[in-house]
Design a protein around this motif. Structure first.
Motif, PDB file in Angstrom:
ATOM      1  N   PHE A 191       0.805  -1.216   0.000  1.00 31.22           N
ATOM      2  CA  PHE A 191       0.000   0.000   0.000  1.00 31.22           C
ATOM      3  C   PHE A 191       0.839   1.269   0.000  1.00 31.22           C
ATOM      4  O   PHE A 191       0.534   2.219  -0.669  1.00 31.22           O
ATOM      5  CB  PHE A 191      -0.946   0.004   1.203  1.00 31.22           C
ATOM      6  CG  PHE A 191      -2.113  -0.901   1.033  1.00 31.22           C
ATOM      7  CD1 PHE A 191      -3.361  -0.393   0.765  1.00 31.22           C
ATOM      8  CD2 PHE A 191      -1.968  -2.274   1.112  1.00 31.22           C
ATOM      9  CE1 PHE A 191      -4.442  -1.233   0.590  1.00 31.22           C
ATOM     10  CE2 PHE A 191      -3.037  -3.117   0.945  1.00 31.22           C
ATOM     11  CZ  PHE A 191      -4.279  -2.589   0.675  1.00 31.22           C
ATOM     12  N   LEU A 220       1.878   1.047  -4.054  1.00 30.16           N
ATOM     13  CA  LEU A 220       0.686   1.726  -4.561  1.00 30.16           C
ATOM     14  C   LEU A 220       0.595   3.185  -4.133  1.00 30.16           C
ATOM     15  O   LEU A 220      -0.139   3.956  -4.715  1.00 30.16           O
ATOM     16  CB  LEU A 220      -0.578   1.004  -4.074  1.00 30.16           C
ATOM     17  CG  LEU A 220      -0.780  -0.397  -4.604  1.00 30.16           C
ATOM     18  CD1 LEU A 220      -1.961  -1.033  -3.901  1.00 30.16           C
ATOM     19  CD2 LEU A 220      -1.052  -0.340  -6.090  1.00 30.16           C
ATOM     20  N   LYS A 221       1.299   3.544  -3.085  1.00 32.61           N
ATOM     21  CA  LYS A 221       1.219   4.903  -2.540  1.00 32.61           C
ATOM     22  C   LYS A 221      -0.219   5.294  -2.184  1.00 32.61           C
ATOM     23  O   LYS A 221      -0.638   6.418  -2.394  1.00 32.61           O
ATOM     24  CB  LYS A 221       1.812   5.925  -3.509  1.00 32.61           C
ATOM     25  CG  LYS A 221       3.273   5.661  -3.812  1.00 32.61           C
ATOM     26  CD  LYS A 221       3.939   6.879  -4.422  1.00 32.61           C
ATOM     27  CE  LYS A 221       5.421   6.675  -4.619  1.00 32.61           C
ATOM     28  NZ  LYS A 221       5.732   5.623  -5.604  1.00 32.61           N
ATOM     29  N   VAL A 222      -0.973   4.337  -1.704  1.00 35.24           N
ATOM     30  CA  VAL A 222      -2.340   4.631  -1.255  1.00 35.24           C
ATOM     31  C   VAL A 222      -2.250   5.252   0.126  1.00 35.24           C
ATOM     32  O   VAL A 222      -1.581   4.715   0.995  1.00 35.24           O
ATOM     33  CB  VAL A 222      -3.168   3.334  -1.158  1.00 35.24           C
ATOM     34  CG1 VAL A 222      -4.530   3.621  -0.578  1.00 35.24           C
ATOM     35  CG2 VAL A 222      -3.300   2.687  -2.510  1.00 35.24           C
TER      36      VAL A 222
END
Lengths: 151, 333, 503
Positions: free
Chosen positions: A137, A141-143
């Motif tokens: 993450f 994904l850099k969420v």
């Protein structure tokens, strides 16, 4: 509780819900009120139909007691743990809270044996899972995760 | 018994951590208000985009992002807070900590109209404005083979058949909506306004012949100009991206209307920080590379300083209120 | 055009592109598998990475991510009854029962092959019939969307296993939930009962995660079994699945892929609607419809081939008209524009080499997925060797972060938890989550279609002309009537037959 009784409760609840929605829908400017009111009316009709069916045609219902054998303890533990988890992650931060949550709930749902080995195992589980989640993450994904003061 | 005890202990420990963390947070807040940092910005700046990833606001923010690091020396982190036509994101920005590390993209007239339409937790006074970067003007377009060739023909037909001509909008209490109301008010016509969910749906409806005309944005029709006839554009002067289109002013209608995209910080931001942001965004807005990119994505750029933005917003609130009252669209509370 | 086509062919098979596509596919499958991480999000996250790439490569990467994510949803749907994406909701109906029967790898492999075939069929349409299909999508106005939503709702009658009234009630409750928030026509708020966070509405994904994932966790906890299901890798699974599909699934595959292709071109509908329609048709045309919902391979085939067929066809309005018809297409549009590409008919004329590289690349992506997906499948199936209380906890963590990540909104976590608790209770008393989620999916479509048509009718002065006297509307109305009448007809016929046999 028998299915019949449950159906009474459900239809009553849904009818009450319809009442609340209907009063709120009364304030909507025309012609936008037509669609929601139609949906509410159909919902109320079906809830009423369920009531009638349960009273007069009990044969059409699946017999039996749906809640028989429910392990309330375990289910409630999970629900309460999740709710505490939600409030904790709001303040503390997602990663730390999730780490503790995994350890605690897995232990509670497991056989609850106590010993250094058991907790070491759970600790490793927490670290591995959160490591993977972090990698997926945050790094890949850099969420954004819910922020908190710790991590 | 023992097991239960341990479980209780674990939970207590957990709650303690929670409590400690809470205290720490309070401390942090105090420190923050205490003294101004020496260099601003010293860490990454979060930018709230109140719409979905991939929307026009996002595409524009992405372009800004390209030049952000060069200008400020820190990264710009885009966070999407979509929902309720931008309201969720606007509210989030208004409530954010004014430490200069959270700013956001705002859209006008959304931030004017939403507080008029319903109870909101923000209004135009909730923000400190950095500057406007995009001004996407409204226009009226019809299909290429439509029977209308000029705006006057459309107006005449609408006068002859009140309520029978449909005009596609995007949303209600949106820039399109207010522009349509203004147009009907000025010309004394009555159209049936159809509020589509998004610009894509509106364009489909026009191309498929489901509406007679649309009140649309330049950005949305730019991509396929040869499919439409643009009857008029609501700018002061002819637009550089579509110079052959007459303005409403030339046609005798005094209206200028557009959707503008601006950047703003929460209201209580320190003045020196705001000044730094203004300077930086203005530099980006005047960077020739940036301007080239903006032309590529077809968004009409127009820089306007934050103070001017705020003054104009106040005027717009007045006119919008009057217009909405005239059409009896405000809920009496 | 032929030259562009050949260049495209060459580019798509370039080793570097193949490598990037494989990586993006793997990422996409992972994103799709995790509940809450959507295809849109995955594609959006990759867009900045394409800035430094050659446009065709960048687009291929995005396409691979999209394809992988839509397929990936099937893995979690089959293994833990939790759709990874809304498109995979129908895959749970038969996928999870198959897992329970110890046939997890069969279901997983079927899902993979069906997705690949659906994806290839969809892409072939993108290649050869872009313009005509784009024109069809333009014919859909508000009245058509309204009727399509109604047609979608008729599916509930075939979805509800037990009590029909409860199935319908679930569906309308879904519709009712979808109305919470801001009224699309008046712009005022409604049904929020002075509770501010509700203004953003009940969004589909957090609600779906609640009704499926969290409710499923509670069910697992309640069942208290050591493992989810028995699982031992089945050596002959590849041959078995191919054998079955060659023999029995050809019609179903073709029909479902065509449905997917067709529904995909409509802006506003997507993989989720397509898979429901395809599932319903598969059941309707099947010789033994009663096996659906109890572990029928054909159910998985229908759902997965149709949702992957929408991947390519949802790009048709974007590539041919410049109109982003789906959230993912909107993100792709941003990507195209930043590269200076003009979507619309010009894309094929001015930059034909890029357009054809992309389309042919999508076929390559689908074929690659057969291998990448196969590797992933083996890995994911290991979930069944993990004790179920571990899974329960981990799924809760993933559900929480997934619901948050969709809009970065803490309230969505609340929605997820509440829907989960309700979902658990209602499942016990005979409400399936399928109809509720279907109602939520179709709610906005139905309302918008209805309200805007009403405005159109006001302008034209005739309700009949607006709602009925349009060719596609009339056809959809006919389909609705058929959908309601045919199950009754079948039932009557069957009971007559039974009587005859008994007599």
């Amino acid at each position: 509780m028998s299915m019949r009784k449950i159906n009474y409760i459900i239809s009553t609840l849904i009818l009450a819900l319809c009442y609340f929605f209907w009063t709120d829908a009364a304030g909507i400017r025309p012609p936008a009120h037509i669609y929601p009111q139609t949906v509410i009316a159909i919902t109320a009709f079906l809830a009423f139909a369920l009531l009638i069916q349960s009273i007069f045609f009990p044969k059409a219902l699946i017999q039996g007691k749906p809640f028989e054998g429910t392990k309330y303890n375990r289910v409630l533990t999970s629900i309460i743990a999740t709710i505490i988890y939600y409030f904790a992650l709001k303040t503390i931060g997602f990663y730390v809270t999730s780490f503790f949550f995994i350890i605690i709930l897995t232990w509670l749902l497991g056989d609850r044996s106590i010993g250094l080995k058991v907790f070491a195992k759970l600790g490793v589980l927490g670290i591995v899972v959160m490591g993977l989640v972090y990698a997926a993450f945050k790094v890949f994904l850099k969420v954004p995760t819910p922020p908190g003061i710790l991590f | 018994m023992n097991k239960k005890l341990i479980a209780v202990l674990l939970i207590i420990g957990f709650l303690l951590t929670l409590g400690l963390a809470g205290c720490q947070k309070a401390e942090e807040k105090q420190q923050d208000g205490g003294k101004a940092e020496e260099t601003y910005p010293s860490k990454d700046i979060t930018v709230i985009i109140p719409f979905t990833a991939g929307g026009s606001s996002d595409v524009q923010a992405r372009i800004v992002e390209k030049y952000f690091k060069e200008e400020f020396g820190v990264n710009m982190i885009i966070t999407y807070k979509e929902g309720a036509g931008g309201e969720v994101g606007f509210t989030e920005l208004a409530k954010s900590k004014a430490d200069g590390y959270v700013i956001g993209g705002l859209n006008v007239p959304h931030i004017i109209l939403q507080p008029l339409a319903r109870e909101t937790e923000f209004n135009i006074d909730s923000f400190a404005y950095i500057g406007q970067m995009v001004n996407d003007p409204q226009l009226i377009a019809v299909l290429k083979d439509s029977k209308y060739n000029t705006l006057q023909e459309l107006i005449d037909d609408a006068k002859a058949k009140p309520g029978q001509i449909t005009l596609g909008n995007v949303g209600t209490f949106s820039g399109h909506h207010i522009a349509s109301l203004n147009f009907m008010n000025l010309t004394g016509t009555e159209f049936t306004l159809i509020p589509y969910k998004g610009a894509a749906d509106q364009i489909v409806a026009l191309q498929g012949g489901h509406v007679n005309a649309i009140m649309g944005n330049l950005n949305d029709v730019m991509r396929d100009l040869d499919k439409y006839k643009i009857l008029g554009i609501t700018t002061e002067e002819r637009h550089y991206l579509a110079p052959e289109v007459p303005t409403f002013k030339e046609l005798g209608l005094d209206m200028t209307q557009g959707i503008t995209r601006l950047f703003a910080a929460p209201k209580d931001i320190a003045p020196e920080k705001l000044a730094r942001l203004k300077e930086g965004f203005e530099n980006i807005a005047k960077n020739p590379e940036y301007l080239k990119d903006m032309e590529k994505i077809g968004q009409p750029e127009e820089w306007k300083d934050g103070e001017k933005v705020y003054d104009d917003l106040k005027k717009e609130v007045e006119t919008a209120t009057k217009l909405l009252e005239e059409y009896d669209l405000l809920d009496k509370k | 055009m032929l030259a562009d086509f050949l260049i495209g062919f060459q580019n798509a098979l370039h080793p570097m592109n193949i490598l990037i596509m494989s990586l993006a596919l793997a990422g996409g499958i992972a994103i799709g598998t995790l509940p809450g991480l959507s295809a849109t999000m995955g594609v959006a996250l990759l867009v900045p990475l394409t800035f430094g790439m050659d446009p065709a490569t960048g687009l291929l990467m995005l396409g691979a991510m999209y394809t992988g994510a839509i397929y990936g949803g099937a893995n979690s749907a089959i293994l833990i009854n939790t759709p990874g994406t809304p498109s995979a909701v129908c895959t749970t109906f038969d996928g999870y029962p198959l897992t329970k029967q110890g046939r997890a790898d069969e279901a997983l492999f079927t899902a993979l092959v069906s997705s690949v075939i659906g994806g290839v069929i969809g892409t072939i349409f993108l290649l050869v019939a872009t313009q005509p299909l784009a024109l069809v999508s333009l014919k859909f106005g508000s009245p058509e969307y309204f009727w399509m939503a109604i047609f979608g709702l008729t599916i509930i009658s075939s979805l509800s296993e037990g009590n029909m009234i409860k199935g319908l009630l679930g569906g309308v409750l879904g519709l009712l939930l979808a109305t919470i928030g801001i009224d699309p026509v008046t712009g005022h708020s409604r049904f929020i009962f002075d509770y501010r966070p509700l203004i953003g509405g009940i969004t589909l994904i957090p609600a779906m995660i609640g009704f499926f994932s969290f409710a499923q966790v509670l069910t697992l906890v309640d069942e208290n079994q050591k493992y989810l299901a028995e699982y031992s890798p089945n050596k002959g699974v590849i041959g078995k699945v191919f054998g079955h599909m060659l023999k029995f699934s050809k019609k179903n595959l073709l029909r479902s892929s065509l449905i997917g292709t067709f529904v995909g071109i409509l802006p506003g509908a997507g993989g989720n609607v397509a898979s429901f329609v395809a599932y319903n048709e598969a059941k309707r045309w099947s010789k033994n419809p009663e096996t659906f919902g109890k572990g029928e391979i054909e159910g998985v085939v229908a759902s997965e081939s149709s949702n992957n067929a929408t991947v390519s066809s949802s790009l048709i309005p974007l590539l041919s008209l410049g109109i982003p018809g789906s959230p993912v297409a909107a993100v792709l549009l941003g990507g195209l524009l930043i590269h200076g590409l003009q979507p619309g008919a010009k894309l094929f004329i001015q930059t034909g080499d890029i357009a054809y590289t992309f389309i042919i690349g999508l076929i390559v992506v689908n074929l690659l997925m057969l291998f990448v997906g196969f590797l992933g499948m083996r890995l994911f199936a290991q979930v069944l060797n993990v004790p179920s209380h571990y899974i329960a906890t981990i799924v809760i963590v993933l559900s929480v972060i997934g619901s948050y990540a969709i809009r970065n909104n803490l309230f969505d976590i609340v929605i997820m938890i509440v829907c989960g608790i309700i979902g658990f209770i209602t499942l016990k008393v005979g409400f399936e989550p399928g109809p509720i989620v279907l109602g939520l999916i179709l709610g906005t479509l139905a309302e918008e279609g209805f309200s805007l048509s009403l405005l159109m009718a006001k302008a034209s002065g005739s309700m009949f002309d607006t709602f009925v006297a349009r060719p596609i509307s009339a056809f959809l109305i006919f389909m609705c009537i058929m959908a309601i009448v045919s199950p009754i007809y079948v039932r009557v016929k069957k009971s007559r037959k039974n009587k005859l046999e008994n007599a």
